[in-house]
Design an enzyme around this catalytic site. Structure first.
Site, mmCIF file in Angstrom:
data_model
loop_
_atom_site.group_PDB
_atom_site.id
_atom_site.type_symbol
_atom_site.label_atom_id
_atom_site.label_comp_id
_atom_site.label_asym_id
_atom_site.label_seq_id
_atom_site.Cartn_x
_atom_site.Cartn_y
_atom_site.Cartn_z
ATOM 1 N N GLN A 171 1.964 -5.997 -3.218
ATOM 2 C CA GLN A 171 2.414 -6.141 -1.825
ATOM 3 C C GLN A 171 3.708 -5.326 -1.627
ATOM 4 O OE1 GLN A 171 1.389 -9.473 -3.439
ATOM 5 N NE2 GLN A 171 -0.508 -8.481 -2.933
ATOM 6 N N LYS A 222 -0.647 4.462 -8.019
ATOM 7 C CA LYS A 222 -0.546 5.868 -8.429
ATOM 8 C C LYS A 222 0.697 6.105 -9.290
ATOM 9 C CE LYS A 222 0.733 10.415 -7.167
ATOM 10 N NZ LYS A 222 0.597 11.670 -6.482
ATOM 11 N N ASN A 245 -5.321 -10.015 -3.730
ATOM 12 C CA ASN A 245 -4.997 -9.488 -2.392
ATOM 13 C C ASN A 245 -4.521 -8.035 -2.530
ATOM 14 O OD1 ASN A 245 -2.729 -10.460 -3.758
ATOM 15 N ND2 ASN A 245 -1.702 -11.237 -1.944
ATOM 16 N N ALA A 246 -4.041 -7.682 -3.718
ATOM 17 C CA ALA A 246 -3.587 -6.319 -3.982
ATOM 18 C C ALA A 246 -4.769 -5.381 -4.190
ATOM 19 C CB ALA A 246 -2.702 -6.308 -5.229
ATOM 20 N N GLY A 247 -4.580 -4.129 -3.820
ATOM 21 C CA GLY A 247 -5.550 -3.078 -4.132
ATOM 22 C C GLY A 247 -4.743 -1.857 -4.505
ATOM 23 N N HIS A 248 -4.713 -1.523 -5.795
ATOM 24 C CA HIS A 248 -3.885 -0.415 -6.279
ATOM 25 C C HIS A 248 -4.797 0.739 -6.696
ATOM 26 C CE1 HIS A 248 -0.268 -3.282 -7.216
ATOM 27 N NE2 HIS A 248 -0.678 -3.322 -5.972
ATOM 28 N N ASP A 264 0.811 -1.227 0.000
ATOM 29 C CA ASP A 264 0.000 0.000 0.000
ATOM 30 C C ASP A 264 0.837 1.266 0.000
ATOM 31 O OD1 ASP A 264 -2.192 -1.684 0.099
ATOM 32 O OD2 ASP A 264 -2.284 -1.638 2.279
ATOM 33 N N LYS A 291 1.781 2.219 -5.113
ATOM 34 C CA LYS A 291 2.317 1.680 -6.373
ATOM 35 C C LYS A 291 1.407 2.023 -7.552
ATOM 36 C CE LYS A 291 2.325 -2.374 -4.359
ATOM 37 N NZ LYS A 291 2.093 -2.031 -2.965
ATOM 38 N N SER A 325 5.640 12.453 -3.591
ATOM 39 C CA SER A 325 4.198 12.529 -3.849
ATOM 40 C C SER A 325 3.520 13.303 -2.724
ATOM 41 C CB SER A 325 3.638 11.113 -3.951
ATOM 42 O OG SER A 325 2.243 11.149 -4.124
ATOM 43 N N VAL A 326 2.626 14.238 -3.111
ATOM 44 C CA VAL A 326 1.998 15.117 -2.115
ATOM 45 C C VAL A 326 0.468 15.062 -2.161
ATOM 46 C CG1 VAL A 326 3.953 16.679 -1.911
ATOM 47 C CG2 VAL A 326 2.262 17.075 -3.710
ATOM 48 N N GLY A 349 -10.770 -2.893 3.407
ATOM 49 C CA GLY A 349 -11.336 -1.805 4.207
ATOM 50 C C GLY A 349 -10.847 -1.806 5.653
HETATM 51 P P1 GDP Z 1 -0.759 0.422 -3.542
HETATM 52 O O1 GDP Z 1 -1.353 -0.859 -3.080
HETATM 53 O O2 GDP Z 1 0.715 0.477 -3.317
HETATM 54 O O3 GDP Z 1 -1.125 0.782 -4.953
HETATM 55 O O4 GDP Z 1 -1.394 1.550 -2.605
HETATM 56 P P2 GDP Z 1 -2.953 1.677 -2.168
HETATM 57 O O5 GDP Z 1 -3.732 2.172 -3.315
HETATM 58 O O6 GDP Z 1 -3.422 0.439 -1.503
HETATM 59 O O7 GDP Z 1 -2.823 2.735 -1.000
HETATM 60 C C1 GDP Z 1 -2.307 4.003 -1.213
HETATM 61 C C2 GDP Z 1 -3.391 5.028 -0.840
HETATM 62 O O8 GDP Z 1 -2.790 6.294 -0.700
HETATM 63 C C3 GDP Z 1 -4.456 5.197 -1.912
HETATM 64 O O9 GDP Z 1 -5.664 5.547 -1.318
HETATM 65 C C4 GDP Z 1 -3.914 6.352 -2.754
HETATM 66 O O10 GDP Z 1 -4.937 7.060 -3.439
HETATM 67 C C5 GDP Z 1 -3.294 7.202 -1.688
HETATM 68 N N1 GDP Z 1 -2.130 7.992 -2.083
HETATM 69 C C6 GDP Z 1 -1.128 7.677 -2.946
HETATM 70 N N2 GDP Z 1 -0.180 8.651 -2.942
HETATM 71 C C7 GDP Z 1 -0.588 9.575 -2.044
HETATM 72 C C8 GDP Z 1 -0.021 10.793 -1.569
HETATM 73 O O11 GDP Z 1 1.065 11.209 -1.935
HETATM 74 N N3 GDP Z 1 -0.743 11.468 -0.616
HETATM 75 C C9 GDP Z 1 -1.942 11.028 -0.149
HETATM 76 N N4 GDP Z 1 -2.562 11.760 0.774
HETATM 77 N N5 GDP Z 1 -2.492 9.887 -0.588
HETATM 78 C C10 GDP Z 1 -1.825 9.167 -1.513
HETATM 79 P P1 IMO Z 2 -0.903 -4.118 -2.291
HETATM 80 O O1 IMO Z 2 -0.441 -4.652 -3.627
HETATM 81 C C1 IMO Z 2 -0.984 -4.598 2.036
HETATM 82 C C2 IMO Z 2 -1.093 -8.694 3.583
HETATM 83 C C3 IMO Z 2 -2.350 -9.132 4.285
HETATM 84 C C4 IMO Z 2 -1.772 -10.133 5.254
HETATM 85 C C5 IMO Z 2 -0.655 -10.803 4.449
HETATM 86 C C6 IMO Z 2 -1.055 -12.100 3.799
HETATM 87 O O2 IMO Z 2 -2.196 -3.396 -2.363
HETATM 88 O O3 IMO Z 2 0.187 -3.349 -1.636
HETATM 89 P P2 IMO Z 2 -2.595 -12.767 1.742
HETATM 90 O O4 IMO Z 2 -3.999 -12.396 1.401
HETATM 91 O O5 IMO Z 2 -1.594 -12.348 0.704
HETATM 92 O O6 IMO Z 2 -2.447 -14.204 2.132
HETATM 93 O O7 IMO Z 2 -2.262 -11.928 3.081
HETATM 94 O O8 IMO Z 2 -0.296 -9.856 3.455
HETATM 95 N N1 IMO Z 2 -1.304 -8.160 2.210
HETATM 96 C C7 IMO Z 2 -1.226 -6.860 1.895
HETATM 97 N N2 IMO Z 2 -1.043 -5.778 2.678
HETATM 98 N N3 IMO Z 2 -1.081 -4.460 0.699
HETATM 99 C C8 IMO Z 2 -1.248 -5.530 -0.104
HETATM 100 O O9 IMO Z 2 -1.207 -5.461 -1.439
HETATM 101 C C9 IMO Z 2 -1.377 -6.805 0.497
HETATM 102 N N4 IMO Z 2 -1.562 -8.060 0.031
HETATM 103 C C10 IMO Z 2 -1.511 -8.878 1.092
HETATM 104 O O10 IMO Z 2 -2.973 -8.063 4.933
HETATM 105 O O11 IMO Z 2 -1.166 -9.466 6.337
HETATM 106 MG MG MG Z 3 -2.886 -1.549 -1.838
#
Ligand code: GDP
Ligand code: IMO
Ligand code: MG
Length: 423
Positions: A223, A18, A38-41, A13, A16, A411-412, A301
């Site tokens: 991840q 973005k 498991n990823a959420g980008h 999280d 990535k 990133s801001v 969530g």
């Molecule tokens: P990822 O899994 O690495 O793609 O990251 P996620 O999407 O799960 O989580 C990053 C969260 O931070 C998302 O809600 C993005 O919209 C938000 N985000 C990314 N860059 C920034 C930043 O520079 N500032 C803020 N406030 N939010 C950001």
């Molecule tokens: P992105 O790509 C954050 C964590 C889970 C758990 C552990 C194992 O959005 O960064 P799994 O479902 O893979 O067996 O869970 O890894 N986890 C993540 N935490 N970002 C993720 O993906 C994750 N994918 C898995 O919360 O602790």
């Molecule tokens: Mg994520």
């Protein structure tokens, strides 16, 4: 040509999605190499916020090809939903989204096994996203798995039934675990139909041919390094290699074909799920970071655990991945702090340690901090790094010195435009 890699250096999280979206105009192909739903980008642009789980984050740029590599595990049900959510964008997915025939399929019973296994672990649970990731990779290494290529075989249903039978046998050992498989199978088979309508390819061949033809490729990690199956905080990790080496096995690229490695980290640190987190702040400071950073999982969530930046863990991640440049995310989130702490090393049994100890889950790791001046202002309107407050520049230079790697992006804010170049 070489393949550039972008991957997370913390516990996922990092932002990535973005940065892949921001970088996509420089590339012809964006490829996911491991992980699954498991990823959420998250991507934000033109007032739209979009979360991708399996589909690469280059999908919104129409001229770019997106590949789901052989190292990824695909849940056809979630994949179908992801495609449906993309419908308003009028994308030609048959052309711009290619799937490796060697990618493994997540079956409904993999999800059930994930849930049963977590329930059986009780308080020792991993905190899995319950998407069936672990059981699917277990079947891959156990040589039982079903792959995307199998869905085109006339024997697919027979292969599916045989694997499900095996899973049902295992589930019988989980006393009291109840489920209704029939309910899950309808959507699964529907998802399989939708997958069949997409373009399945020999992705390793496609990618290497593209490299020869001079195409530019970016590999998108999922991840983060601290969740890597080998180098993360085992057993509280995911089931794939999230590090640069995973690009080679997850896409079929030779190590000599790896170009730049962009490591991405938050200006602080978060973790979702169980497991060690030395710099975690279980107090009002952690709470403030969670609130400012809206730190709630994009997939589940769940509230993310928050803490200060951890330099020993970051140095380790930079070493394992061969990171050539860094992107620092969410600097704006620290805009309300007078002081920002940075963990420079740990104390374990009173002894200094500069990296995470093997028995991290059993010993007490005490983080040692250095306190830096906060910028204490709103950064979200900045459009130029030169105009950034001196305290932010000092923080960036301090980290660059400690990490011995340039921070080329700061990133801001979540929007595409809230991205500052520091070249
Ligand atoms: P990822 O899994 O690495 O793609 O990251 P996620 O999407 O799960 O989580 C990053 C969260 O931070 C998302 O809600 C993005 O919209 C938000 N985000 C990314 N860059 C920034 C930043 O520079 N500032 C803020 N406030 N939010 C950001
Ligand atoms: P992105 O790509 C954050 C964590 C889970 C758990 C552990 C194992 O959005 O960064 P799994 O479902 O893979 O067996 O869970 O890894 N986890 C993540 N935490 N970002 C993720 O993906 C994750 N994918 C898995 O919360 O602790
Ligand atoms: Mg994520």
């Amino acid at each position: 040509m070489k393949v550039d890699v972008l991957l997370g250096l913390q516990w996922g999280d990092e932002g990535k999605g973005k940065i892949v979206d921001v970088l996509t105009p420089q590339y012809d192909i964006i490829a996911r190499f491991q992980g699954g739903p498991n990823a959420g980008h998250t991507l934000e642009f033109e007032g739209i916020k979009h979360v991708l789980h399996t589909i690469p984050s280059g999908i919104f740029r129409k001229e770019v090809i997106n590949i789901v590599g052989n190292g990824v595990v695909i849940d056809p049900v979630i994949f179908q939903k992801e495609m449906e959510k993309l419908a308003p964008f009028n994308l030609d997915l048959k052309k711009s989204l290619l799937i490796s025939k060697k990618a493994h399929l997540i079956l409904p019973t993999h999800r059930l096994l994930d849930a049963a296994s977590e329930a059986a672990k009780g308080t020792n649970k991993i905190g899995s996203t319950l998407k069936g990731i672990g059981p699917t990779y277990m079947d891959k290494t156990g040589r039982n798995g079903l792959r995307v290529g199998d869905i085109f075989s006339p024997n697919f249903k027979a292969k599916y039934d045989a694997l499900v039978e095996k899973h049902v046998g295992i589930l019988k050992h989980h006393e009291g675990f109840e489920y209704n498989l029939a309910e899950l199978e309808g959507p699964f088979m529907e998802g399989i139909e939708k997958l069949r309508a997409l373009t399945a390819i020999d992705s390793e061949q496609y990618i290497n041919d593209a490299l020869k033809a001079g195409k530019k490729i970016l590999a998108e990690g999922a991840q983060g390094t601290m969740l890597d199956i080998d180098f993360g905080t085992y057993p509280f990790v995911t089931s794939s290699n999230t590090v640069t080496a995973g690009t080679c096995t997850g896409l079929g690229i030779a190590p000599t074909k790896i170009g730049s490695v962009i490591g991405i980290f938050k200006a602080y640190c978060t973790r979702v799920g169980s497991g060690p987190f030395p710099t975690e702040l279980e107090n009002e400071v952690g709470e403030a970071i969670r609130k400012e950073g809206r730190e709630f999982g994009a997939t589940t969530g769940r509230p993310r655990r928050c803490g200060w930046i951890d330099l020993p863990a970051l140095k380790y991640a930079i070493m394992i991945n061969g990171v050539t440049e860094l992107s620092m995310m969410k600097a704006d989130v620290l805009g309300t702090f007078e002081k920002i702490d940075v963990c420079t090393h740990y104390l374990v049994d009173g002894e200094r340690m500069d990296y995470l100890p093997y028995d991290l889950t059993d010993v007490e790791v005490v983080p040692v901090y250095e306190s830096l001046e906060g910028w204490n202002c709103d950064l979200t309107q900045l459009s130029n790094y030169a105009d950034a407050p001196q305290a932010l520049k000092n923080y960036v230079s301090y980290l660059e010195g400690k990490l011995e790697t340039p921070i080329t992006v700061v990133s801001v804010g979540p929007d595409r435009k809230q991205t500052l170049n520091n070249n």
